[in-house]
Scaffold this motif. Sequence first.
Motif: not given
Length: 507
Positions: A130-149, A151-152
Amino acid sequence: MIRTHARSYSNVDVATRFGFITNRLNQAVPLLLCVLLSHAARADVIYLRNGKKLSVERAWEDGGRIHYERNGNVFGFSKELVERIESGPYRPEPRDVVSPGAIQRQQSVPVEVLDEALSLRDASGVNDPEVIRDGQLDQTRLTGIENEFRLQPANAERKLRYQKALRDVVQWQIKRNDLGSALSSIDSYLRLDPDNLPANLTLGWLLIKRGQYPQAENVLLKSLVQNNQSAELHYLLGSVYYYQDRNALAVRELQQSLDQRYRPEVESLLKKIQQENLAENDFKQANSLHFVVRYEGNESNRALGQGILASLERSFTELENQLDYSPRDSIAVVLYPDEVFQDVTKMPGWVGALNDGKIRFPIKGLTFVDDAVRGILKHELTHSFIRLKTAGNCPLWFNEGLAQYLSGDSSKSFLPLAKQAIVQKRFPALSQLEGPFIGMDADRAAWAYQESLLATEFLMTKYGLADVQKLLENTGKSGTFSTGLRTALRREYAELQKEFEDYVTKK
């Protein structure tokens, strides 16, 4: 006259390749050499354990050292390096015979001892698709995972998910050689799991690659308290000690690493250090504000060492201004007899000095520091500044080009060859000169060095020193030269190449 000029580095002949040297011997010296060589004088042959042999005027043992005289100069090394000594005719080797135009200005290459990235290995889900897609960093997804953490933060599942994402990102950044970003990401991971051994090892490795040796030592020593049985930790700690010129501690740590798990790179580094210790066993030491110089302990070498220290300190001040940077730790300099230099460094014959974290310099026949020697020393010191300022991310052509440029070399004689190569479409791209020159033969290396110098002259002419300083700084911060190029000069590599070739064609 032979003693003082047999290894002259002055009077550069600009009509020859990448700084070949025209020797300043006067017309009488070649004739005198011919007279000397016409008599087969009795002397000694030293047989070394590495299979080489030295024909010398005389050799003798003194206090566990073998001393010998050649061309009027006295040298020596540990008896342990010698298999036997036999009497025989003295026939100087070809490099002992000096004639005008015969001496090549030998170049150096920066060498990284530690070049293997330790992975963050963990069996449980290192790869997060979910974070590295096709050899590229999905920064939006990484930020979402970080924000979820965030919050809780007490939610174990969200924390583990964020940890896995960070691990994946660190590995991806290391593979892209984006070490600055990897350092930031591993710091974020360690805030979640400060005692994680693989993460601390990776942090230590990143700090080593960036030349931050005291910081790496602190990280590794803290981990050592809980992880004394880690072969990788002892390996990294041994490397840190070696880079800081603390060889006794380095040997201890590397041996502990081998005792726990065999790795060829550990054994290779351990043997390298042991050979250095053997060769430098009786060396004396002199210190200045920024340098530690070790040399064979006779009076003439002591005076030479002091002259080299003074020259290096002057160059240090010049480079602080030219590169807008100042290394914090002392830089080690080792002065070797020529044969010991070759044995310790294992470099090909065209390499006349080496900077592998320590400046290693052969001094056969050298009795004083002249302008040419000052240039060579500044060349080597420039490598230290560049490696530390760019955290080891400077491509070799730029590294060597700057070292030559700042030590006073010129590519003027190379320009016609470069123009011809561009017309014939056989001009190597700078991107092809990023890797080591050490595997090249002398002719290819000659071209690589001169093109590197010409490219640096182009950068200085078109962009100026301030932008070149910014390019080095941004390369170090970003971890990649291409990123540094975009942010400092607003150019892509292909654009820079075209500008360079246009500059050469029109010059």
